[in-house]
Design a protein around this motif. Structure first.
Motif, mmCIF file in Angstrom:
data_model
loop_
_atom_site.group_PDB
_atom_site.id
_atom_site.type_symbol
_atom_site.label_atom_id
_atom_site.label_comp_id
_atom_site.label_asym_id
_atom_site.label_seq_id
_atom_site.Cartn_x
_atom_site.Cartn_y
_atom_site.Cartn_z
ATOM 1 N N ASP A 73 0.797 -1.222 0.000
ATOM 2 C CA ASP A 73 0.000 0.000 0.000
ATOM 3 C C ASP A 73 0.830 1.273 0.000
ATOM 4 N N LYS A 74 2.104 1.153 -0.285
ATOM 5 C CA LYS A 74 3.003 2.310 -0.295
ATOM 6 C C LYS A 74 3.780 2.328 -1.595
ATOM 7 N N ARG A 75 4.049 3.523 -2.110
ATOM 8 C CA ARG A 75 4.759 3.627 -3.377
ATOM 9 C C ARG A 75 6.132 2.976 -3.264
ATOM 10 N N VAL A 76 6.546 2.419 -4.385
ATOM 11 C CA VAL A 76 7.800 1.660 -4.387
ATOM 12 C C VAL A 76 8.966 2.568 -4.048
ATOM 13 N N LEU A 77 9.030 3.724 -4.673
ATOM 14 C CA LEU A 77 10.190 4.592 -4.478
ATOM 15 C C LEU A 77 10.172 5.291 -3.128
ATOM 16 N N ASP A 78 9.041 5.270 -2.456
ATOM 17 C CA ASP A 78 8.987 5.889 -1.129
ATOM 18 C C ASP A 78 9.472 4.939 -0.032
ATOM 19 N N GLN A 79 9.724 3.692 -0.378
ATOM 20 C CA GLN A 79 10.212 2.730 0.615
ATOM 21 C C GLN A 79 11.734 2.697 0.571
ATOM 22 N N GLU A 80 12.344 1.954 1.488
ATOM 23 C CA GLU A 80 13.809 1.947 1.617
ATOM 24 C C GLU A 80 14.442 0.975 0.631
ATOM 25 N N VAL A 81 14.010 1.036 -0.622
ATOM 26 C CA VAL A 81 14.544 0.134 -1.647
ATOM 27 C C VAL A 81 15.913 0.635 -2.072
ATOM 28 N N PRO A 82 16.764 -0.278 -2.632
ATOM 29 C CA PRO A 82 18.065 0.164 -3.121
ATOM 30 C C PRO A 82 17.916 1.208 -4.238
ATOM 31 N N LYS A 83 18.885 2.084 -4.332
ATOM 32 C CA LYS A 83 18.851 3.143 -5.332
ATOM 33 C C LYS A 83 19.514 2.715 -6.630
ATOM 34 N N ASP A 84 19.797 1.456 -6.777
ATOM 35 C CA ASP A 84 20.430 0.960 -7.992
ATOM 36 C C ASP A 84 19.443 1.017 -9.148
ATOM 37 N N SER A 85 19.992 0.892 -10.333
ATOM 38 C CA SER A 85 19.145 0.811 -11.523
ATOM 39 C C SER A 85 19.640 -0.368 -12.371
ATOM 40 N N PRO A 86 18.869 -1.410 -12.583
ATOM 41 C CA PRO A 86 17.503 -1.555 -12.064
ATOM 42 C C PRO A 86 17.506 -1.961 -10.589
ATOM 43 N N ILE A 87 16.379 -1.698 -9.949
ATOM 44 C CA ILE A 87 16.202 -2.091 -8.555
ATOM 45 C C ILE A 87 15.899 -3.600 -8.522
ATOM 46 N N THR A 88 16.640 -4.314 -7.683
ATOM 47 C CA THR A 88 16.520 -5.771 -7.650
ATOM 48 C C THR A 88 15.581 -6.206 -6.533
ATOM 49 N N PHE A 89 14.593 -7.054 -6.892
ATOM 50 C CA PHE A 89 13.686 -7.671 -5.933
ATOM 51 C C PHE A 89 13.730 -9.186 -6.130
ATOM 52 N N HIS A 90 13.452 -9.906 -5.045
ATOM 53 C CA HIS A 90 13.368 -11.369 -5.093
ATOM 54 C C HIS A 90 11.935 -11.783 -4.789
ATOM 55 N N PHE A 91 11.322 -12.492 -5.731
ATOM 56 C CA PHE A 91 9.960 -12.974 -5.562
ATOM 57 C C PHE A 91 10.015 -14.296 -4.811
ATOM 58 N N LEU A 92 9.651 -14.276 -3.512
ATOM 59 C CA LEU A 92 9.804 -15.442 -2.652
ATOM 60 C C LEU A 92 8.534 -15.674 -1.851
ATOM 61 N N ALA A 93 8.462 -16.868 -1.267
ATOM 62 C CA ALA A 93 7.354 -17.203 -0.368
ATOM 63 C C ALA A 93 7.592 -16.500 0.961
ATOM 64 N N LYS A 94 6.624 -15.686 1.341
ATOM 65 C CA LYS A 94 6.715 -14.934 2.597
ATOM 66 C C LYS A 94 6.059 -15.703 3.734
ATOM 67 N N PHE A 95 4.992 -16.397 3.423
ATOM 68 C CA PHE A 95 4.265 -17.188 4.405
ATOM 69 C C PHE A 95 4.151 -18.621 3.894
ATOM 70 N N PHE A 96 4.188 -19.559 4.833
ATOM 71 C CA PHE A 96 4.177 -20.978 4.480
ATOM 72 C C PHE A 96 2.862 -21.609 4.937
ATOM 73 N N PRO A 97 2.331 -22.567 4.162
ATOM 74 C CA PRO A 97 1.089 -23.243 4.557
ATOM 75 C C PRO A 97 1.329 -24.250 5.678
ATOM 76 N N GLU A 98 0.254 -24.556 6.382
ATOM 77 C CA GLU A 98 0.349 -25.577 7.412
ATOM 78 C C GLU A 98 0.395 -26.979 6.791
ATOM 79 N N LYS A 99 -0.444 -27.199 5.783
ATOM 80 C CA LYS A 99 -0.476 -28.477 5.077
ATOM 81 C C LYS A 99 -0.433 -28.177 3.583
ATOM 82 N N VAL A 100 0.665 -28.537 2.992
ATOM 83 C CA VAL A 100 0.869 -28.173 1.587
ATOM 84 C C VAL A 100 -0.138 -28.861 0.679
ATOM 85 N N GLU A 101 -0.497 -30.121 0.986
ATOM 86 C CA GLU A 101 -1.388 -30.847 0.080
ATOM 87 C C GLU A 101 -2.797 -30.276 0.075
ATOM 88 N N ASP A 102 -3.178 -29.536 1.166
ATOM 89 C CA ASP A 102 -4.519 -28.957 1.241
ATOM 90 C C ASP A 102 -4.561 -27.510 0.761
#
Length: 586
Positions: A73-102
């Motif tokens: 809910d906050k603009r990308v450039l207003d956060q403490e992101v690196p000032k590099d160009s391009p800005i590098t992000f890692h798309f990862l799992a932040k939360f894990f399920p209790e039961k993966v099969e369900d």
């Protein structure tokens, strides 16, 4: 005017910045507007990779010595992101399920979780025992290579793959080939498991590990106390000793927490049961505190969401996933049937080819046998003809042999008669020889007597001469004159003549006896020689008869019995004497 319009167009174009997003298996670059919020970039990435279960993931970036998650809910450039160009992000799992099969519905969601958990295990962020590591590696190999085929997957095909944590490799003194052999033994048992099923089995095993899905943070229980570890996961909050991340000292499940709050560096966990003590801990970094609070809120929301009825979107996703799985299952079944039919067709083809080769070999062998049988028939015909001719020849020879046999029988009768006559002659010759030997012995004895008489006569004569000389000397002594030099006188001659007459009378008797003895010896020698010649002729005739009998017996198988000449027992000594005499004369 024209220049002003161009400047106006330039002002209307939005300002952008470059962003590079890395997933677990790809990298993407985007051009983002300056006004974009975190949610705009996150939705763009999810649309790009086709992900709909967005509530598990986030965009993580590095800030100094820690990391942070991009706020939606906050603009990308207003956060403490690196000032590099391009800005590098890692798309990862932040939360894990209790039961993966369900909870994991989409295949892409499952695949991203599989890749992330696998990397965490290999990087030793999640502790895994050696046995579980080998089993997980076998499912990872199944997901990558499909069913095990010993003809295709030769030893060494896993040499370039990282499958086990370094800690496990160093814990045992085993070569890479030995590890590969262990992994392949498990891998061979996972036949007919698809990639999605293998990844799901991997996650089912991994979710039971103690460090699975836990985010660790350094905390203190009070400002002067020793350091502890706070673990945040899908089930609640856990307090650990720094040197033991596997067994928590204290746990606060989400169902038992009423409120979590923090003021600057102080966190407060209020249990749902008011009788329980409120737990407080401290964190030195404000950025870490915000991250802890963010993870606690997100995990608690998901925990509550799991206990509610699925939303329409989730129900649709699950229905679509179920239909997709059923469709893929049918496709896999059709594919398996087609594969089985193809394998059966290939086996049938191989059987037909093998049968064809076998029939060709049998036909070739039959042709060869036919040729051999024809050749054999020709040879047998020739042999039959030859045998017939030989039979005629043998019949002719048999007739001739019969005639020869009859002739030989007649000859044998004659031979026996001749043999009998020859034996009779031989016995007569032997008896004659015995008589001659007896006569010769008798004559030898007579000759010995005569010689003895002769020697006695000579001795008597010598004695008489000696006596006469003695008498003459004693009665009429005579003086012999020396030999005359002139003519001899008649008296002397007369006296010597009378003496020589007496001497010659005795010598003539001796000579006469010697001549008689010599004549008898010569006659005996002539008779002995004549007898030996007769015996030789008899022997030669007997030998020739024996030789003829032997030849006739060898040619016509007629047995002839050659009887040795009969020698009477009483004449053995005489016969031996005769043989000795004959050998001496020869």
């Amino acid at each position: 005017m024209f220049t002003m319009s161009i400047l106006g167009l330039k002002k209307k174009q939005p300002k952008t910045f470059k962003v590079k997003v890395s997933t677990m298996d790809a990298e993407m670059e985007f051009s983002c507007e300056v006004k974009w919020k975190g949610k705009d970039l996150f939705d763009l990435v999810c649309r790009t990779i086709g992900l709909r279960e967005t509530w598990f993931f986030g965009l993580r970036y590095t800030v100094k010595d820690t990391y942070a998650w991009l706020k939606p809910d906050k603009r990308v450039l207003d956060q403490e992101v690196p000032k590099d160009s391009p800005i590098t992000f890692h798309f990862l799992a932040k939360f894990f399920p209790e039961k993966v099969e369900d909870e994991l519905v989409q295949e892409i969601t499952q695949h991203l979780f599989f890749l992330q958990v696998k990397k965490q295990i290999l990087d030793e962020e999640i502790f895994c025992s050696p046995e579980a590591s080998v089993l997980l590696a076998s499912y990872a190999v199944q997901a990558k290579y499909g069913d095990y085929d010993p003809n295709f997957h030769k030893p060494g095909f896993l040499a370039q793959d990282e499958l086990l944590p370094k800690r496990v490799l160093m814990q045992y003194q085993m070569t890479p080939d030995m590890w590969e052999e262990k992994i392949t033994a498990w891998y061979a048992e996972h036949r007919n498991i698809t990639r999605d099923e293998a990844e799901m089995e991997y996650l089912k095993i991994a979710q039971d590990l103690e460090m699975y899905g836990v985010s660790y943070f350094s905390i203190t229980q009070n400002k002067r106390d020793t350091e502890l570890l706070l673990g945040v996961d899908a089930q609640g909050l856990h307090i650990y000793n720094p040197n033991n991340k596997l067994s928590p000292n204290k746990s606060f499940p989400w169902s038992g927490i009423r409120n979590i709050s923090y003021s600057e560096k102080e966190f407060t966990i209020k249990p749902l049961d008011k009788k329980k003590e409120v737990f407080k801990f401290y964190s030195s970094q404000l950025r870490v505190n915000k991250l802890i609070l963010q993870l606690c809120i997100g995990n608690h929301d998901l925990f509550m969401r799991r206990r509610k009825v699925d939303s329409i979107e989730v129900q649709q996703m699950k229905a679509q996933a179920k239909e997709e799985k059923a469709r893929k299952k049918v496709e896999r079944q059709i594919l398996a049937r087609e594969k089985q039919m193809r394998e059966e067709a290939e086996r049938a083809k191989e059987d037909m080819e093998r049968r064809l080769f076998q029939l060709q070999d049998e036909a070739r062998m039959a042709n060869e046998a036919l040729l051999r049988s024809e050749e054999t028939a020709d040879l047998l015909a020739e042999k039959a003809q030859i045998a017939e001719e030989e039979a005629k020849l043998l019949a002719h020879k048999a007739a001739e042999a019969e005639q020869e046999r009859q002739r030989l029988e007649v000859t044998a009768l004659k031979t026996k008669e001749e043999k009998r006559l020859m034996e009779q002659k031989m016995r007569e010759a032997e008896s004659l020889a015995v008589k001659l030997v007896e006569q010769s012995e008798r004559r030898l004895k007579e000759a010995d007597h005569l010689k003895q008489d002769l020697n006695e006569a000579k001795d008597a004569e010598r004695k008489a001469k000696q006596k006469l000389l003695e008498i003459t000397k004693s009665t009429y002594p005579v003086m012999f004159p020396p030999p005359p030099t002139g003519p001899e006188s008649p008296d002397t001659t007369l006296d010597m003549g009378s003496m020589s007459v007496r001497m010659d009378f005795k010598d003539s008797d001796m000579k006469r006896l010697s001549m008689e003895i010599e004549r008898e010896r010569l006659e005996y020698m002539e008779k002995s020689k004549h007898l030996q010649d007769q015996l030789k002729e008899l022997k030669s005739e007997i030998e020739s008869l024996k030789l003829e009998e032997q030849q006739q017996a060898g040619l016509y198988s007629l047995r002839s019995y050659a009887e040795p000449p009969y020698i009477p027992h009483s004449n053995v000594r005489n016969t031996q004497t005769y043989r000795l005499l004959t050998t001496t004369n020869l």
